[in-house]
Design a protein around this motif. Structure first.
Motif, short mmCIF file in Angstrom:
data_model
loop_
_atom_site.label_atom_id
_atom_site.label_comp_id
_atom_site.label_asym_id
_atom_site.label_seq_id
_atom_site.Cartn_x
_atom_site.Cartn_y
_atom_site.Cartn_z
N GLY A 172 29.00 45.38 44.04
CA GLY A 172 28.20 44.32 43.41
C GLY A 172 29.11 43.27 42.80
N ARG A 173 30.21 43.73 42.25
CA ARG A 173 31.18 42.83 41.63
C ARG A 173 31.79 41.90 42.69
N ARG A 174 32.20 42.51 43.80
CA ARG A 174 32.78 41.70 44.88
C ARG A 174 31.76 40.68 45.38
N ARG A 175 30.49 41.15 45.47
CA ARG A 175 29.44 40.26 45.98
C ARG A 175 29.26 39.05 45.05
N ILE A 176 29.18 39.32 43.76
CA ILE A 176 29.00 38.21 42.79
C ILE A 176 30.22 37.28 42.82
N LEU A 177 31.43 37.87 42.82
CA LEU A 177 32.64 37.04 42.80
C LEU A 177 32.73 36.21 44.07
N GLY A 178 32.36 36.83 45.20
CA GLY A 178 32.36 36.12 46.48
C GLY A 178 31.39 34.95 46.43
N MET A 179 30.22 35.22 45.83
CA MET A 179 29.19 34.19 45.73
C MET A 179 29.66 33.03 44.85
N ILE A 180 30.30 33.37 43.74
CA ILE A 180 30.81 32.33 42.84
C ILE A 180 31.84 31.47 43.58
N GLY A 181 32.74 32.15 44.31
CA GLY A 181 33.76 31.42 45.08
C GLY A 181 33.12 30.49 46.10
N ASN A 227 54.30 36.31 36.50
CA ASN A 227 53.02 35.60 36.34
C ASN A 227 52.12 35.82 37.56
N VAL A 228 51.80 37.07 37.81
CA VAL A 228 51.03 37.43 38.99
C VAL A 228 49.72 38.08 38.52
N ILE A 229 48.61 37.64 39.04
CA ILE A 229 47.33 38.15 38.54
C ILE A 229 46.65 39.07 39.54
N SER A 230 46.61 38.65 40.81
CA SER A 230 45.79 39.41 41.76
C SER A 230 46.62 40.48 42.48
N LEU A 231 45.89 41.49 42.97
CA LEU A 231 46.52 42.55 43.75
C LEU A 231 47.21 41.97 44.98
N GLU A 232 46.54 40.99 45.61
CA GLU A 232 47.10 40.39 46.83
C GLU A 232 48.44 39.71 46.53
N ALA A 233 48.48 38.96 45.41
CA ALA A 233 49.72 38.25 45.06
C ALA A 233 50.83 39.26 44.73
N ALA A 234 50.47 40.35 44.01
CA ALA A 234 51.47 41.37 43.67
C ALA A 234 52.02 42.00 44.94
N HIS A 235 51.12 42.27 45.87
CA HIS A 235 51.53 42.87 47.14
C HIS A 235 52.51 41.95 47.87
N HIS A 270 33.03 30.33 33.99
CA HIS A 270 32.91 31.77 34.18
C HIS A 270 33.56 32.50 33.00
N VAL A 271 32.72 33.09 32.16
CA VAL A 271 33.23 33.87 31.02
C VAL A 271 33.52 35.29 31.48
N THR A 272 34.68 35.79 31.15
CA THR A 272 35.01 37.15 31.58
C THR A 272 36.02 37.80 30.64
N HIS A 273 36.04 39.14 30.65
CA HIS A 273 37.08 39.87 29.93
C HIS A 273 38.18 40.30 30.89
N ASP A 274 37.93 40.08 32.18
CA ASP A 274 38.88 40.57 33.19
C ASP A 274 39.53 39.38 33.89
N ILE A 275 40.72 39.04 33.44
CA ILE A 275 41.42 37.89 34.01
C ILE A 275 41.69 38.10 35.50
N GLY A 276 41.77 39.38 35.90
CA GLY A 276 42.01 39.71 37.31
C GLY A 276 40.96 39.12 38.23
N GLU A 277 39.74 38.93 37.73
CA GLU A 277 38.69 38.43 38.62
C GLU A 277 38.64 36.90 38.69
N VAL A 278 39.47 36.23 37.90
CA VAL A 278 39.47 34.76 37.96
C VAL A 278 40.83 34.21 38.39
#
Ligand SMILES: Nc1ncnc2c1ncn2[C@@H]1O[C@H](COP(=O)(O)OP(=O)(O)OP(=O)(O)O)[C@@H](O)[C@H]1O
Ligand SMILES: [Mg+2]
Length: 279
Positions: free
Chosen positions: A172-181, A257-265, A192-200
């Motif tokens: 559901g999270r991926r779906r909402i984030l995909g939709m926002i994108g 200064n890396v946020i996403s899993l993809e960037a870390a990879h 977009h207010v969030t506590h999880d910087i990873g999703e933005v």
């Protein structure tokens, strides 16, 4: 464009300000994330975007419409869609269909025109077939999607979402984030207010709030570096950045200064490639 000019907000005359001397400009079509610890004023700030709250001092304008002018509220609320932190606050009808149609009904759109629009809005959030369900029978995640449909049906220019992924499972999270994108790609301004910087990680800009003030406003990489540079009570540096910092401590040549899993990879992969070449 959304403009906050020197905004201060107090819930009561005798209570201390929750927002203080806030200046902020959000250009059309920008994806802005808003982060900060519990109680720092994020929800209070975004409630100013569609005139649910009016500044105690200073002013907010949405595309040149000042929220202090009551006659503008209807237009402002069509311009800025709002998905609340608690989806129960958005439930007003006896069925999902009524709920999703609520805003347009208010705008006196004829009933026969509503049904296809409601169906389309529900399909857009993957909730086909939920039209006749009673809103209180929906799960937390479904309620959130239904309230998003009720906002999208208005075709707003800006969309403010208050912790839109809370209560959602990973799909559901991926779906909402995909939709926002996707909405952002289509040109919609996103707050977009969030506590999880990873999703933005893909936001154009991240604003960090603390105690009613903006303490940092920059690109995701800059905000990540800022969070890594200080001890943040109530605000975590991204997990990926923390991992990179640990690896760096162990001698790996990596940025932090890396946020996403993809960037870390990507970074770890290129570091390993460099090491292999050097051998
Ligand atoms: N209706 C209200 N009356 C009085 N105080 C309020 C009201 N709503 C919020 N507050 C207070 O204003 C401050 C900011 O609240 P707000 O909900 O904007 O924070 P937030 O950053 O959204 O927090 P969270 O991350 O927990 O959602 C808090 O101290 C809160 O207790
Ligand atoms: Mg909040």
């Amino acid at each position: 464009m959304i403009i906050f000019k020197d905004v201060t907000y107090q819930y009561g005359e005798k209570t201390p300000p929750v927002l203080e001397d806030l200046d902020l400009i959000i250009p059309e079509g920008q994806y802005v994330a808003l982060i900060g610890p519990n109680g720092c004023g994020k929800t209070t700030l975004i409630k100013h975007l569609n005139a649910l709250l009016i500044p105690s001092r200073g002013g907010v304008s949405i595309d040149d419409m000042d929220t202090r002018e009551a006659a503008r509220h209807r237009d402002i609320r069509c311009r800025v869609g709002m998905v609340f932190q608690n989806p129960d606050h958005q439930i007003v009808g006896m069925s999902v269909e009524e709920d999703v149609a609520f805003a347009l009904e208010n705008l006196a759109v004829p009933l026969r025109e509503l049904t296809p629009l409601v169906r389309k809005a529900l399909a857009r959030v993957g909730m086909e077939g939920f039209e006749k369900r009673a809103p209180f029978t929906l799960s937390g995640g479904e309620k959130r999607l239904a309230s998003l449909a009720g906002v999208l049906i208005m075709n707003p220019r800006y969309l403010a979402l208050d912790e839109p992924t809370a209560y959602l499972d990973p799909a559901g999270r991926r779906r909402i984030l995909g939709m926002i994108g996707q909405l952002h790609l289509e040109g919609m301004g996103i707050i977009h207010v969030t506590h999880d910087i990873g999703e933005v990680a893909d936001a154009d800009r991240i604003i960090v709030m603390e105690l009613g003030r903006i303490i940092m406003d920059g690109t995701p990489a800059a905000v990540c570096a800022f969070l890594m540079s200080r001890d943040n009570p109530g605000l975590e540096a991204p997990a990926m950045a923390a991992l990179m910092a640990k690896l760096k401590e162990s001698g790996w040549d990596l940025p932090t200064n890396v946020i996403s899993l993809e960037a870390a990879h990507r970074e770890i992969h290129s570091c390993l490639t460099r090491l292999a070449k050097a051998r």
